[in-house]
Design an enzyme around this catalytic site. Structure first.
Site, PDB file in Angstrom:
ATOM      1  N   ARG B  53      -6.076   0.185  -3.545  1.00 27.31           N
ATOM      2  CA  ARG B  53      -6.416   1.590  -3.297  1.00 27.31           C
ATOM      3  C   ARG B  53      -7.163   2.211  -4.458  1.00 27.31           C
ATOM      4  O   ARG B  53      -8.116   2.966  -4.269  1.00 27.31           O
ATOM      5  CB  ARG B  53      -5.139   2.391  -2.989  1.00 27.31           C
ATOM      6  CG  ARG B  53      -4.551   2.171  -1.613  1.00 27.31           C
ATOM      7  CD  ARG B  53      -4.021   0.775  -1.357  1.00 27.31           C
ATOM      8  NE  ARG B  53      -2.947   0.354  -2.235  1.00 27.31           N
ATOM      9  CZ  ARG B  53      -2.555  -0.901  -2.406  1.00 27.31           C
ATOM     10  NH1 ARG B  53      -3.147  -1.895  -1.767  1.00 27.31           N
ATOM     11  NH2 ARG B  53      -1.576  -1.214  -3.231  1.00 27.31           N
ATOM     12  N   CYS B  87       3.589   4.063  -0.929  1.00 24.52           N
ATOM     13  CA  CYS B  87       2.512   3.890  -1.924  1.00 24.52           C
ATOM     14  C   CYS B  87       1.854   5.260  -2.054  1.00 24.52           C
ATOM     15  O   CYS B  87       1.348   5.787  -1.059  1.00 24.52           O
ATOM     16  CB  CYS B  87       1.487   2.858  -1.450  1.00 24.52           C
ATOM     17  SG  CYS B  87      -0.012   2.803  -2.484  1.00 24.52           S
ATOM     18  N   ASN B  88       1.898   5.834  -3.262  1.00 23.61           N
ATOM     19  CA  ASN B  88       1.332   7.172  -3.451  1.00 23.61           C
ATOM     20  C   ASN B  88      -0.178   7.183  -3.235  1.00 23.61           C
ATOM     21  O   ASN B  88      -0.704   8.006  -2.486  1.00 23.61           O
ATOM     22  CB  ASN B  88       1.646   7.691  -4.859  1.00 23.61           C
ATOM     23  CG  ASN B  88       3.128   8.000  -5.049  1.00 23.61           C
ATOM     24  OD1 ASN B  88       3.562   9.115  -4.834  1.00 23.61           O
ATOM     25  ND2 ASN B  88       3.917   6.997  -5.429  1.00 23.61           N
ATOM     26  N   THR B  89      -0.875   6.253  -3.894  1.00 26.11           N
ATOM     27  CA  THR B  89      -2.341   6.263  -3.844  1.00 26.11           C
ATOM     28  C   THR B  89      -2.858   6.113  -2.413  1.00 26.11           C
ATOM     29  O   THR B  89      -3.876   6.703  -2.036  1.00 26.11           O
ATOM     30  CB  THR B  89      -2.920   5.145  -4.747  1.00 26.11           C
ATOM     31  OG1 THR B  89      -2.259   5.199  -6.015  1.00 26.11           O
ATOM     32  CG2 THR B  89      -4.408   5.324  -4.957  1.00 26.11           C
ATOM     33  N   THR B 130      -1.295   6.321 -10.713  1.00 25.34           N
ATOM     34  CA  THR B 130      -2.531   5.552 -10.900  1.00 25.34           C
ATOM     35  C   THR B 130      -3.686   6.501 -11.236  1.00 25.34           C
ATOM     36  O   THR B 130      -3.631   7.705 -10.959  1.00 25.34           O
ATOM     37  CB  THR B 130      -2.933   4.786  -9.616  1.00 25.34           C
ATOM     38  OG1 THR B 130      -3.219   5.741  -8.580  1.00 25.34           O
ATOM     39  CG2 THR B 130      -1.853   3.832  -9.174  1.00 25.34           C
ATOM     40  N   LYS B 169       3.452  -5.263 -10.579  1.00 27.00           N
ATOM     41  CA  LYS B 169       2.943  -6.032  -9.439  1.00 27.00           C
ATOM     42  C   LYS B 169       2.991  -7.535  -9.725  1.00 27.00           C
ATOM     43  O   LYS B 169       3.119  -8.346  -8.819  1.00 27.00           O
ATOM     44  CB  LYS B 169       1.510  -5.604  -9.082  1.00 27.00           C
ATOM     45  CG  LYS B 169       1.444  -4.183  -8.484  1.00 27.00           C
ATOM     46  CD  LYS B 169       0.008  -3.779  -8.181  1.00 27.00           C
ATOM     47  CE  LYS B 169      -0.135  -2.324  -7.731  1.00 27.00           C
ATOM     48  NZ  LYS B 169       0.487  -2.016  -6.433  1.00 27.00           N
ATOM     49  N   CYS B 199       3.836   6.778  -8.784  1.00 29.39           N
ATOM     50  CA  CYS B 199       3.291   5.515  -8.265  1.00 29.39           C
ATOM     51  C   CYS B 199       4.527   4.690  -7.954  1.00 29.39           C
ATOM     52  O   CYS B 199       5.453   4.631  -8.780  1.00 29.39           O
ATOM     53  CB  CYS B 199       2.419   4.820  -9.322  1.00 29.39           C
ATOM     54  SG  CYS B 199       2.033   3.108  -8.883  1.00 29.39           S
TER      55      CYS B 199
END
Lengths: 235, 235
Positions: B53, B87-89, B130, B169, B199
């Site tokens: 993203r 997932c924020n983004t 992010t 990750k 995030c």
């Protein structure tokens, strides 16, 4: 997108929900990955309303079969190529489910006994599992007679192991851990050399490091990663 | 089966895979349950091959939109009634996705800011997120101007926060934790009163107890349980 290099996997979960989360965590940990895109793709059907497997085996409750089959059909429609079921007792319905679908359903007991042989050879195995798993002979009937089994007594099973499993399902891990440790010591004192944590609630409450042991949840997770990537991770 | 009392929920996951597992664990923990059958039913689509993203936002990589839409369609077909995206983004594409489906897609930023108000009132908020989440103004544009924001500097963002997120990750939690703690102290020293772990990789590396903080993963998990059960759990 690099989806083509991995096969899409399915997980028939919710039996119980925390065991499913534990299984997924082990799938992620069993993957050799430097970024999101290196992890395997999967779809999880987690419907905890599937009737209790132990109650069904003893005839106290309805069969979980049609609810599990609904999950298999949902995963099939979504396009998965193999299915893992992170619940040992549910494998009493494994061949009945497999007969209904062309999608491969992995077998937690076979994955576990392969892992036992790899890691320990042919030890005398103590079994911590539900009353249904033990009394049906689910584990003992596999392994081609290679293993001797040390089982909990009726009293240990119904007064300690089953309440501990129920405590995990209700979120009380410390009660479960204390109880299971006591039964584990009894199994070792009666000759067990390695314990099989044969109910997916057990490895949530008992650390792998506590005893010489095999975690079927982890054995199944490794097999799912292998089916998706084609690469065996040596752990 | 008592499925009728709960609505089936969907999770569009895999961004990243460990964040999805963390989210599911929080869903289970946010449920008041004594047995499997008290937990909410959900289906998870976890396909980590969804394009990155942050790279897409900056124009370095392909858009994740069509891959996310494929996940939404799979969940829709499976019959879910609401969808959470841990997932924020990814929420940069929230309204574009919502325009394509009649199924409600929960919004992690709205859930988070509601939780901030409930728990802390209107504090000055530090944001760990992010580069795409921060530079797009995803958080700052919500909350109807109620909150002042303290942001990481360009250097903190690109030399510390982004590598820490990447470390999660890749499974290196201790490196990520040390790095994020340093940036957190800088945000507090510049006036932040509460941190938003904005995030989904951040709360995996930083414990909630480390700082006055809000965990968007948990805020979203609570909202998903509420959508399924109709009962708010006060934690």
């Amino acid at each position: 997108m690099n989806v083509s290099s991995f096969r899409l996997m399915g997980v028939l979960g919710g039996m119980g929900p925390l065991a499913t989360v534990d299984f997924l965590r082990k799938v992620v940990d069993a993957t050799s990955a430097a970024s999101d895109q290196d992890h395997i793709p999967f779809i999880v059907y987690s419907v905890p309303q599937i009737p209790d497997r132990t109650a069904a085996f003893f005839g106290w409750g309805p069969s979980p079969f049609s609810a599990m089959l609904k999950g298999v059909r949902t995963l099939e429609t979504a396009g998965v190529e193999s299915i893992a079921i992170p619940c040992n007792t549910a494998h009493l319905w494994h061949s009945q489910l497999q007969a209904q679908t062309p999608v491969e359903i992995l077998h937690i007991v076979k994955a576990t006994l392969e892992q036992v042989e790899l890691q320990y050879g042919q030890p005398r195995l103590g079994l911590l599992a539900t009353a249904a798993t033990i009394e049906s002979g689910l584990y003992q009937s596999h392994g081609q007679g290679k293993f001797d089994w040390v089982l909990p007594t009726e009293q240990e099973l119904h007064e300690h192991v089953m309440p501990a499993i129920q405590a995990v399902k209700a979120g009380d891990l410390s009660l479960a851990s204390d109880t299971l440790k006591r039964v584990a010591h009894h199994l070792f004192s009666r000759g067990a050399e390695v314990l099989v944590y044969g109910c997916t609630e057990v490895p949530i409450a008992l650390q792998a490091e506590s005893f010489p042991s095999i975690d079927p949840t982890l054995a199944l997770a490794k097999q799912l990663v292998f089916r998706s990537t084609g690469c065996e991770l040596v752990v």
